[in-house]
Motif scaffolding. Structure first.
Motif, short mmCIF file in Angstrom:
data_model
loop_
_atom_site.label_atom_id
_atom_site.label_comp_id
_atom_site.label_asym_id
_atom_site.label_seq_id
_atom_site.Cartn_x
_atom_site.Cartn_y
_atom_site.Cartn_z
N UNK A 75 -2.41 17.24 101.92
CA UNK A 75 -1.73 16.24 102.75
C UNK A 75 -1.54 16.79 104.17
N UNK A 76 -1.13 18.07 104.28
CA UNK A 76 -0.98 18.70 105.60
C UNK A 76 -2.32 18.77 106.33
N UNK A 77 -3.38 19.09 105.62
CA UNK A 77 -4.70 19.16 106.23
C UNK A 77 -5.12 17.79 106.76
N UNK A 136 -19.00 25.41 104.20
CA UNK A 136 -18.28 26.63 103.86
C UNK A 136 -17.60 27.23 105.09
N UNK A 137 -18.25 27.15 106.25
CA UNK A 137 -17.63 27.65 107.47
C UNK A 137 -16.36 26.87 107.81
N UNK A 138 -16.35 25.57 107.52
CA UNK A 138 -15.13 24.79 107.75
C UNK A 138 -14.00 25.32 106.86
N UNK A 139 -14.30 25.53 105.59
CA UNK A 139 -13.27 26.02 104.67
C UNK A 139 -12.79 27.41 105.07
N UNK A 140 -13.72 28.25 105.54
CA UNK A 140 -13.34 29.60 105.98
C UNK A 140 -12.46 29.55 107.23
N UNK A 141 -12.66 28.51 108.06
CA UNK A 141 -11.91 28.43 109.31
C UNK A 141 -10.46 27.97 109.12
N UNK A 142 -10.12 27.51 107.93
CA UNK A 142 -8.74 27.09 107.71
C UNK A 142 -7.81 28.30 107.82
N UNK A 143 -6.72 28.14 108.56
CA UNK A 143 -5.78 29.26 108.68
C UNK A 143 -5.17 29.61 107.32
N UNK A 144 -5.33 30.86 106.92
CA UNK A 144 -4.86 31.31 105.61
C UNK A 144 -3.35 31.22 105.45
N UNK A 145 -2.61 31.36 106.55
CA UNK A 145 -1.15 31.31 106.43
C UNK A 145 -0.64 29.89 106.17
N UNK A 146 -1.42 28.88 106.54
CA UNK A 146 -1.01 27.49 106.32
C UNK A 146 -1.66 26.86 105.09
N UNK A 147 -2.83 27.33 104.74
CA UNK A 147 -3.59 26.70 103.65
C UNK A 147 -4.12 27.73 102.64
N UNK A 148 -3.27 28.59 102.11
CA UNK A 148 -3.79 29.62 101.18
C UNK A 148 -4.34 29.03 99.89
N UNK A 149 -3.70 28.03 99.35
CA UNK A 149 -4.15 27.44 98.08
C UNK A 149 -5.44 26.64 98.26
N UNK A 150 -5.57 25.96 99.38
CA UNK A 150 -6.81 25.21 99.65
C UNK A 150 -7.99 26.16 99.84
N UNK A 151 -7.74 27.29 100.45
CA UNK A 151 -8.82 28.27 100.61
C UNK A 151 -9.26 28.81 99.25
N UNK A 152 -8.31 29.09 98.36
CA UNK A 152 -8.65 29.54 97.00
C UNK A 152 -9.41 28.45 96.26
N UNK A 153 -8.94 27.22 96.42
CA UNK A 153 -9.58 26.06 95.81
C UNK A 153 -11.04 25.97 96.26
N UNK A 154 -11.28 26.08 97.57
CA UNK A 154 -12.65 25.99 98.10
C UNK A 154 -13.50 27.14 97.60
N UNK A 155 -12.93 28.34 97.53
CA UNK A 155 -13.69 29.48 97.03
C UNK A 155 -14.10 29.28 95.58
N UNK A 156 -13.22 28.71 94.79
CA UNK A 156 -13.56 28.50 93.38
C UNK A 156 -14.69 27.49 93.22
N UNK A 157 -14.72 26.47 94.08
CA UNK A 157 -15.82 25.50 94.00
C UNK A 157 -17.11 26.06 94.58
N UNK A 158 -17.02 26.84 95.63
CA UNK A 158 -18.22 27.42 96.23
C UNK A 158 -18.88 28.39 95.25
N UNK A 159 -18.09 29.13 94.49
CA UNK A 159 -18.64 30.09 93.51
C UNK A 159 -19.39 29.39 92.39
#
Length: 150
Positions: free
Chosen positions: A64-66, A89-112
Motif C-alpha cells: 500500500x505504501x509503495x 529486478x532492478x526496480x525491485x533492487x532499487x526499493x529502499x530497504x529501510x522502507x520496504x524490507x518485506x517487499x524486497x524479500x518477497x521479490x527475491x523469493x519470486x525471482x529465485x
C-alpha cells in the motif's frame, strides 16, 4: 442384512473419502492461491485493494505504501509495458530497504523461483538426451554419473 446398519458405515466411508479428496485438491492447487502475489511481483501497482488483502500480511502495508509513492511509481512506469526481467529486478533492487524490507524479500523469493525452474528444465533435458532408446538399459547409478557429467 439390515440396510440401516450399512448406511452409517457407508456415510463414514464417503465422509472420509471426501475429506481426503478435499485435502488432495487443496494441495494440488495451492499455487493458484499465489496468483495475486505473482501479479504483484510483475506489477506492484496493479493489484486492487481486495487482492492486496488476500496477500500475506507482512507485505500488505508495504505494498500500500509503495502504491502511494509517486516517485517509485514514475520510476516503474519509465520502463515499457513489458520490461525485460533485468529491468524488473532492478526496480525491485532499487526499493529502499529501510522502507520496504518485506517487499524486497518477497521479490527475491519470486525471482529465485525462475532460476530454480531453469535448472530443473536443464536437468530433465539432459536426462532426456541420455535416456534414448539405445541407452535405456542403464542402471540408476550409471545414469546418475552420466547426468552429472553431461
Amino acid at each position: 442384512m439390515d440396510v440401516l446398519k450399512i448406511i452409517p458405515s457407508l456415510q463414514n466411508t464417503l465422509k472420509n473419502s471426501i475429506i481426503l479428496l478435499q485435502e488432495a485438491f487443496d494441495s494440488r492447487f495451492s499455487d493458484f492461491a499465489e496468483e495475486d502475489c505473482m501479479l504483484a511481483f510483475i506489477n506492484p501497482f496493479s493489484p486492487t485493494e481486495n487482492n492486496i488483502l488476500k496477500m500475506p500480511s507482512n507485505i500488505q502495508m508495504e505494498l500500500i505504501d509503495l502504491r502511494a509513492n509517486s516517485v517509485l511509481k514514475c520510476k516503474f512506469n519509465e520502463h515499457p509495458s513489458l520490461p525485460s526481467a533485468s529491468k524488473r529486478l532492478n526496480f525491485w533492487r532499487s526499493l529502499p530497504g529501510e522502507y520496504f524490507p518485506e517487499l524486497r524479500k518477497f521479490a527475491q523469493s519470486y525471482a529465485c523461483r525462475f532460476g530454480i525452474t531453469y535448472r530443473c528444465q536443464q536437468a530433465f533435458s539432459s536426462m532426456k538426451t541420455i535416456m534414448n532408446k539405445l541407452m535405456s538399459r542403464l542402471s540408476d547409478s550409471n545414469l546418475n554419473r552420466l547426468a552429472l557429467n553431461y
